[in-house]
Design an enzyme around this catalytic site. Structure first.
Site, short mmCIF file in Angstrom:
data_model
loop_
_atom_site.label_atom_id
_atom_site.label_comp_id
_atom_site.label_asym_id
_atom_site.label_seq_id
_atom_site.Cartn_x
_atom_site.Cartn_y
_atom_site.Cartn_z
N ASP A 24 -12.27 6.16 6.10
CA ASP A 24 -11.43 5.59 4.72
C ASP A 24 -11.95 4.16 4.83
OD1 ASP A 24 -9.86 5.26 2.74
OD2 ASP A 24 -8.19 4.58 3.69
N GLY B 17 0.90 -1.33 0.01
CA GLY B 17 0.01 0.05 0.05
C GLY B 17 0.87 1.24 -0.07
#
Ligand SMILES: *[C@@H]1O[C@H](CO)[C@@H](O)[C@H](O)[C@H]1NC(C)=O
Length: 492
Positions: free
Chosen positions: A322, A203
């Site tokens: 998120d 990520g």
């Protein structure tokens, strides 16, 4: 207590070493009446046949056991009076005769004589053996403790007894009252005994690995040193008191390893082999039951996150900020666990303030609520963030429902707005679609023919209102889906 004994033993030992090797003593049975030793001078006085006897000898260091109180230097009341000392000829002194208890008869027979001589000698031998044994045992215990103290701070071994699994540890911790996580030194030790196995994700923050700890799998999120603030923030949020919930990723440990040139930042959590909901939906379609399980568990997790619990063992309200299918994990039992709390904000209800994350990262653009896209969100009001989460949850539900296999029909996996924006859309592209054109993902008509899909469609639309305050709450969604799960006979 043990430490005190150790200190005593040590000081005795060092005391003797300091005296040196060449100690001279008076000696009753030696040439020139002098002996040399590395230990001590000893003078002893006792009665034999009603006569006072004086003995002066050297005692070698090896025989000075146990340290601090050598048996050779002990007196026995009524039988013998003994004195040990550590300077040259210090045993020249004349000791007082102990009060004889057995010599009252005056003259002794052979038996008494043997008893008086053999008794103390035998006693000395036994004491000597016990002493040697105690001393060695003590040394071993001391060395062992030394090793423990070097490796890890005190009392850690209580938590990390060899046979304990992570589940035991977490259980210990959750019953020990703090409710916020393992003590930091335990976290550190756990983290440093993990063996990384394979990389399972990448990520913007760094990498995710599968690791092994005591035979069990754990997930390790490794942040690059640039992302120290994200690492710290996420660890902080996960350790919020009372956060643990079966539908929130189980946090195990945070650790920052400094190897001299750079710092490795680790977050250790439970490992779920199915990976993210995104991966799962790409790979499999789900049954109606599977869809309800995923949706209800996600709502339960989010409801717990959002909920504020009052009291000393309470928890603040937390908004995720998120939420998306890539940040939700699928557990073996088909339930969700909400993960990636690095952007979350907590609500301090007493002061009615929000501890906004210090990093300026915002959520994933594709999942941003309309008020986030056009920046009309009221950042001072905590509930605004919860409403934005609900919007994103609605999108996740749409992703799940598309993969629901009802009557042999199911759709391919797609991201929300796949047909309206390019991959990696800009905020501007999203804003045009979501705010200006007020478009939302398509809810197919055929969903109306299945009760579960109809309910899911209805929930989604009520999550997608342009007005955040009009959206459902996580608790409301949880209740609706619980009801549905009962009607559809889903075992949770
Ligand atoms: C001990 O030894 C010293 C030195 O040899 C001597 O002067 C002293 O008289 C001795 N003491 C006894 C009690 O024998």
């Amino acid at each position: 207590m043990a430490l005190k004994r150790t200190a005593l033993a040590l000081s005795a030992l060092f005391g003797l070493i300091a005296v040196g090797d060449a100690l001279r003593c008076n000696c009753t049975n030696c040439e020139k009446n002098v002996c040399e030793t590395d230990g001590a001078c000893m003078a002893s006085t006792y009665y034999i046949e009603g006569k006072e006897q004086h003995v002066r000898i050297c005692i070698n260091r090896d025989n000075l056991v146990p340290p601090g109180q050598p048996f050779y230097c002990l007196s026995a009341e009524g039988l013998l009076n003994t004195h040990c000392c550590y300077s040259d000829y210090c045993n020249s002194i004349d000791l007082k005769v102990p009060v004889p208890t057995m010599s009252s008869g005056g003259s002794w027979g052979l038996v008494e004589l043997v008893a008086v001589i053999a008794g103390p000698v035998f006693l000395l031998c036994v004491l000597l053996m016990v002493g040697v044994f105690l001393f060695q045992y003590h040394q071993r215990a001391y060395n062992h403790r030394q090793r423990l103290e070097v490796e890890d701070p005190s009392c850690e071994h209580l938590y990390l007894a060899k046979d304990k699994t992570l589940q035991d540890l977490i259980y210990d911790m959750s019953t020990s009252g703090s409710g916020s996580g393992l003590p930091l030194f335990v976290q550190r030790t756990v983290a440093r005994t993990i063996v990384l196995q394979e990389i399972i994700g990448k990520g913007r923050f760094g990498e995710v690995w599968r690791g092994k700890w005591r035979g069990g799998d754990v997930a390790v999120k490794i942040f690059s040193s640039r992302e120290e603030r994200s690492w710290f923030r996420e660890a902080e949020i996960y350790q919020t008191i009372m956060l643990r919930h079966e539908n929130i990723l189980g946090f195990i440990a945070a650790d920052n390893k400094d190897n001299g040139t750079w710092t490795q930042l680790w977050l250790v959590s439970d490992y779920h082999e199915h990976g993210s909901l995104f991966d799962y939906l790409n790979r499999y379609s789900v049954t109606i039951e599977g869809m309800i399980k995923l949706s209800l568990s996600a709502a339960s997790g989010l409801a717990h996150l959002h909920m504020e619990i009052l009291g000393t063992q309470g928890k603040p309200g937390i908004a995720h900020r998120d939420l998306k299918s890539k940040n939700i994990l699928v557990k073996k039992n088909g339930m969700c666990a909400i993960a990636d709390l690095g952007l979350a904000v907590r609500h301090e209800s007493i002061t009615d303030t929000i501890d906004i994350a210090p990093n300026q990262r915002v959520g994933t653009k594709r999942y941003m609520a309309p008020e986030v896209l056009d920046e009309t969100i009221n950042m001072k009001h905590f509930d605004s963030f919860k409403c934005a989460d609900i919007y994103a949850l609605g999108l996740v539900y749409w992703e799940i429902a598309r993969r629901c296999n009802a009557g042999g029909i199911h759709e391919e996996y797609q991201l929300p707005y796949y047909d309206l924006v390019p991959s990696d859309p800009s905020i501007e592209e999203m804003r045009k679609v979501v705010c200006d054109q007020k478009l939302r993902p398509n809810v197919p008509n055929w969903w109306q023919s299945y009760e579960s899909l109809r309910v899911m469609g209805k929930i989604m639309r009520e999550c997608w209102y342009a007005n955040g305050a009009a959206r459902l709450t996580a608790l409301r969604i949880k209740k609706t889906l619980s009801q549905l799960s009962v009607e559809e006979d889903v075992k949770m």
